[in-house]
Design a protein around this motif. Structure first.
Motif, PDB file in Angstrom:
ATOM      1  N   GLU A 201       0.832  -1.202   0.000  1.00 22.15           N
ATOM      2  CA  GLU A 201       0.000   0.000   0.000  1.00 22.15           C
ATOM      3  C   GLU A 201       0.870   1.257   0.000  1.00 22.15           C
ATOM      4  OE1 GLU A 201      -3.947   1.747   2.272  1.00 22.15           O
ATOM      5  OE2 GLU A 201      -2.706   0.243   3.279  1.00 22.15           O
ATOM      6  N   LYS A 202       1.939   1.242   0.772  1.00 21.65           N
ATOM      7  CA  LYS A 202       2.854   2.396   0.785  1.00 21.65           C
ATOM      8  C   LYS A 202       3.492   2.592  -0.585  1.00 21.65           C
ATOM      9  CE  LYS A 202       3.995   2.071   5.718  1.00 21.65           C
ATOM     10  NZ  LYS A 202       5.054   1.808   6.725  1.00 21.65           N
ATOM     11  N   LEU A 203       3.833   1.503  -1.248  1.00 13.88           N
ATOM     12  CA  LEU A 203       4.425   1.587  -2.583  1.00 13.88           C
ATOM     13  C   LEU A 203       3.418   2.081  -3.614  1.00 13.88           C
ATOM     14  CD1 LEU A 203       6.419  -1.757  -2.388  1.00 13.88           C
ATOM     15  CD2 LEU A 203       7.439   0.529  -2.566  1.00 13.88           C
ATOM     16  N   PHE A 204       2.151   1.717  -3.427  1.00 16.10           N
ATOM     17  CA  PHE A 204       1.057   2.194  -4.281  1.00 16.10           C
ATOM     18  C   PHE A 204       1.025   3.721  -4.251  1.00 16.10           C
ATOM     19  CE2 PHE A 204      -3.497   3.247  -4.841  1.00 16.10           C
ATOM     20  CZ  PHE A 204      -3.829   2.504  -5.967  1.00 16.10           C
ATOM     21  N   TYR A 205       1.159   4.290  -3.054  1.00 21.25           N
ATOM     22  CA  TYR A 205       1.193   5.742  -2.915  1.00 21.25           C
ATOM     23  C   TYR A 205       2.508   6.313  -3.443  1.00 21.25           C
ATOM     24  CZ  TYR A 205      -3.113   6.031  -0.189  1.00 21.25           C
ATOM     25  OH  TYR A 205      -4.422   5.997   0.199  1.00 21.25           O
ATOM     26  N   LYS A 206       3.602   5.638  -3.188  1.00 19.12           N
ATOM     27  CA  LYS A 206       4.913   6.127  -3.636  1.00 19.12           C
ATOM     28  C   LYS A 206       4.978   6.225  -5.151  1.00 19.12           C
ATOM     29  CE  LYS A 206       9.878   5.250  -3.099  1.00 19.12           C
ATOM     30  NZ  LYS A 206      10.900   4.353  -2.468  1.00 19.12           N
ATOM     31  N   ALA A 207       4.298   5.296  -5.837  1.00 18.23           N
ATOM     32  CA  ALA A 207       4.286   5.307  -7.296  1.00 18.23           C
ATOM     33  C   ALA A 207       3.277   6.307  -7.857  1.00 18.23           C
ATOM     34  CB  ALA A 207       3.978   3.908  -7.829  1.00 18.23           C
ATOM     35  N   GLY A 208       2.495   6.950  -6.991  1.00 18.25           N
ATOM     36  CA  GLY A 208       1.519   7.936  -7.446  1.00 18.25           C
ATOM     37  C   GLY A 208       0.247   7.320  -8.007  1.00 18.25           C
ATOM     38  N   CYS A 209       0.037   6.036  -7.775  1.00 16.90           N
ATOM     39  CA  CYS A 209      -1.167   5.376  -8.300  1.00 16.90           C
ATOM     40  C   CYS A 209      -2.431   6.012  -7.735  1.00 16.90           C
ATOM     41  CB  CYS A 209      -1.148   3.888  -7.966  1.00 16.90           C
ATOM     42  SG  CYS A 209       0.323   3.003  -8.523  1.00 16.90           S
ATOM     43  N   HIS A 210      -2.341   6.501  -6.488  1.00 20.31           N
ATOM     44  CA  HIS A 210      -3.503   7.057  -5.795  1.00 20.31           C
ATOM     45  C   HIS A 210      -3.983   8.373  -6.405  1.00 20.31           C
ATOM     46  CE1 HIS A 210      -0.186   9.365  -4.213  1.00 20.31           C
ATOM     47  NE2 HIS A 210      -1.034  10.226  -3.657  1.00 20.31           N
ATOM     48  N   LEU A 211      -3.178   9.001  -7.247  1.00 22.92           N
ATOM     49  CA  LEU A 211      -3.580  10.277  -7.837  1.00 22.92           C
ATOM     50  C   LEU A 211      -4.747  10.099  -8.806  1.00 22.92           C
ATOM     51  CD1 LEU A 211      -0.053  11.832  -8.462  1.00 22.92           C
ATOM     52  CD2 LEU A 211      -1.629  12.267  -6.562  1.00 22.92           C
ATOM     53  N   CYS A 212      -4.855   8.924  -9.420  1.00 27.49           N
ATOM     54  CA  CYS A 212      -6.003   8.604 -10.277  1.00 27.49           C
ATOM     55  C   CYS A 212      -6.907   7.572  -9.597  1.00 27.49           C
ATOM     56  CB  CYS A 212      -5.537   8.078 -11.625  1.00 27.49           C
ATOM     57  SG  CYS A 212      -4.576   9.260 -12.597  1.00 27.49           S
ATOM     58  N   HIS A 213      -6.292   6.551  -9.021  1.00 24.35           N
ATOM     59  CA  HIS A 213      -7.061   5.541  -8.285  1.00 24.35           C
ATOM     60  C   HIS A 213      -7.305   6.088  -6.875  1.00 24.35           C
ATOM     61  CE1 HIS A 213      -6.934   2.361 -11.318  1.00 24.35           C
ATOM     62  NE2 HIS A 213      -5.684   2.711 -11.552  1.00 24.35           N
ATOM     63  N   VAL A 214      -8.127   7.136  -6.827  1.00 25.56           N
ATOM     64  CA  VAL A 214      -8.375   7.856  -5.577  1.00 25.56           C
ATOM     65  C   VAL A 214      -9.012   6.930  -4.546  1.00 25.56           C
ATOM     66  CG1 VAL A 214      -9.694   9.748  -4.530  1.00 25.56           C
ATOM     67  CG2 VAL A 214      -8.510  10.090  -6.719  1.00 25.56           C
TER      68      VAL A 214
ATOM     69  N   GLY B 155       0.853   7.305 -21.436  1.00 27.53           N
ATOM     70  CA  GLY B 155       0.258   8.636 -21.364  1.00 27.53           C
ATOM     71  C   GLY B 155       0.414   9.246 -19.992  1.00 27.53           C
ATOM     72  N   GLU B 156      -0.700   9.616 -19.376  1.00 27.27           N
ATOM     73  CA  GLU B 156      -0.667  10.250 -18.057  1.00 27.27           C
ATOM     74  C   GLU B 156      -0.160   9.312 -16.963  1.00 27.27           C
ATOM     75  OE1 GLU B 156      -4.231  12.409 -16.938  1.00 27.27           O
ATOM     76  OE2 GLU B 156      -4.761  12.678 -19.044  1.00 27.27           O
ATOM     77  N   ALA B 157      -0.188   8.011 -17.218  1.00 28.70           N
ATOM     78  CA  ALA B 157       0.269   7.043 -16.216  1.00 28.70           C
ATOM     79  C   ALA B 157       1.716   6.631 -16.413  1.00 28.70           C
ATOM     80  CB  ALA B 157      -0.630   5.798 -16.250  1.00 28.70           C
TER      81      ALA B 157
END
Length: 492
Positions: free
Chosen positions: A353-366, A465-467
């Protein structure tokens, strides 16, 4: 005096009895269910407030929410039956029903257990065939076609219907080839991406040249949380779009504004957020060839399949499916529960979960959104306030459109199909809740809009693209850290 006392007692206890009955009725229909009253088992976490369930089985997508009681439970069970039962070509008892052309024979044929039926082209590929027809004689996918300018072909409409009732000619036959390319992560681990290319043969009318059309094949979505999605606060999503500008990540999401039932609004449903309702009537019409009050014309109107259907006993003087049946299916879809997050205390899940945030996944997968105050209203006007109440829910999506790129293998995820404001390279952020149970529920791990990704790693590496920046973060993690992030996805 004695008589007055007796009457007072009568009224008193009658009032108490009525109050008790009223309370019981409210409890049966879920009015008393509150998020704070839900007992969350150890290792689990709520995904969708009062619409969360805690099973871990092949039916985890097909469970009713706890608020489904009383008349809602009766309607839910009826909708569940209609969803899975094969619709006959004489469904209405007067020669009207499924067909003459169709894609699936019931909702559950493409949404197995309310999930995603395995893409039939992968089954065909394993069997050495290039014909995208599954073991049950249908594609389990939707095949959209348009001209290069985005217009539909007059003799076909928007979807190729490759199934028919007996004695009727299909609109065409879907075939495929699969290209693949092997890449490697910076640490040397290799992975392969596959790109399915489609072609259509046996056109019933015009033989359209491949260079004159775009084809987009879609594997129908999981129905997890559809009711909660419809109840999301659209103003919150609009505000997300206004804030969704992260130049350091290359991310800038936007809403898809669509017109549905004559109302212009923010779309949240479908691969490109191009729907604002659960499209029950559209599903019956386009997918099963069943006329209804919203779509009273046969989808093959003007085609020879109409006369062929009449020769096979079909009648067109009455609507095929009633509003009552569609209301039951609509309630069923809205009331489906969302699987709770699992294994939340697992060390690898926490690290992932921390890595999910570190990779910026949460910016779209809010991670967290909220429902509106009032809930939703079904097709026939029935209100479902239990979906509202400003509940915090965790779909892992912003429901915005993002450019997913066109560069990988020369095409990326660009399908060239326009839906509302969405261009071919733009897709809604896929909600991730429940995704970790797809293998258990549907027996496969094919992801993305057409099922091209065979696992989580491939799905991530198709992001462009954006990802792109987030994908590169993932790629540069160690093999162990990539595995932890994927372990987190399995917990959703």
């Amino acid at each position: 005096m004695k008589k007055d006392v007796i009457m007072m007692c009568f009224y008193k206890y009658s009032f108490i009895l009525l109050a008790a009955l009223s309370l019981t009725a409210c409890e049966e229909e879920g009015e008393q269910l509150r998020v704070q009253d839900i007992e969350v088992p150890d290792g689990y976490a709520l995904s969708a407030g009062t619409s969360t369930e805690f099973s871990r089985s092949a039916y985890s997508y097909d469970e009713a929410s706890d608020w489904v009681r009383g008349r809602y439970e009766t309607l839910f069970n009826e909708g569940d039956r209609l969803y899975d039962n094969v619709a006959s070509s004489n469904y209405n008892g007067e020669g009207g029903g499924r067909g003459p052309v169709f894609v699936g024979y019931c909702c559950g044929s493409c949404h197995r257990n309310a999930g995603r039926t395995q893409p039939s082209y992968w089954m065909a590929f394993k069997n050495g065939s290039d014909k995208a027809t599954g073991e049950y004689g249908f594609t389990s996918m939707l095949c959209y076609i348009t001209k290069k300018n985005g217009a539909f072909f007059p003799n076909y409409g928007r979807v190729i219907h490759d199934n028919t009732i007996y004695g009727v000619t299909p609109e065409g036959e879907l075939h495929f080839d699969i290209d693949s390319a092997t890449y490697q992560f910076p640490d040397g681990e290799k992975y392969t991406l596959c790109y399915p290319k489609y072609r259509i043969t046996k056109w019933y009318a015009d033989s359209i040249k491949p260079e004159d059309l775009f084809i987009s094949v879609r594997v129908p979505l999981r129905h997890v949380g559809q009711g909660v999605i419809m109840a999301l606060d659209r103003e919150e999503i609009r505000q997300l779009a206004a804030r969704s500008n992260y130049p350091e990540w290359g991310i800038s999401g936007r809403c898809n504004i669509i017109s549905e039932r004559g109302v212009s609004q923010i779309g949240v449903g479908g691969n490109k957020s191009h729907h604002a309702d659960l499209t029950v009537e559209l599903g019956y019409s386009s997918d099963m060839g069943m006329t209804n009050s919203r779509f009273p014309e046969e989808i093959c109107r003007g085609q020879k399949q109409m006369s062929e259907g009449a020769m096979m006993g079909m009648a067109y003087h009455k609507l095929d499916v009633s509003n009552k049946d569609m209301e039951a299916v609509d309630l069923y879809l809205h009331a489906l529960a969302v699987p709770a997050r699992r294994d939340v205390n697992d060390p690898d899940v926490k690290a992932g979960e921390k890595l999910f945030y570190k990779a910026g996944c949460h910016l779209c997968h809010v991670t967290t959104l909220h429902t509106n105050k009032r809930g939703v209203t079904l097709l026939g006007g029935m209100s479902l306030p239990w979906l509202g109440g400003r509940q915090a829910v965790h779909p892992y999506s912003d429901f915005l459109l993002h450019d997913m790129g066109s560069e990988i293998m020369g095409v990326g995820l660009n399908d060239h199909m326009v839906s509302g404001l969405a261009r071919g390279n733009e897709w809604r952020t896929t909600p991730l809740w429940g995704i970790g149970l797809q293998l258990l529920v549907n027996g496969h791990t094919y992801f993305l809009h057409d099922g091209r990704a065979r696992n989580f790693t491939e799905a991530i590496m198709w992001h462009g693209g954006e990802a792109q920046a987030s994908k590169q973060k993932f790629a540069h993690f160690s093999k162990q850290d990539r595995a932890k992030l994927i372990r987190f996805l399995w917990s959703l």
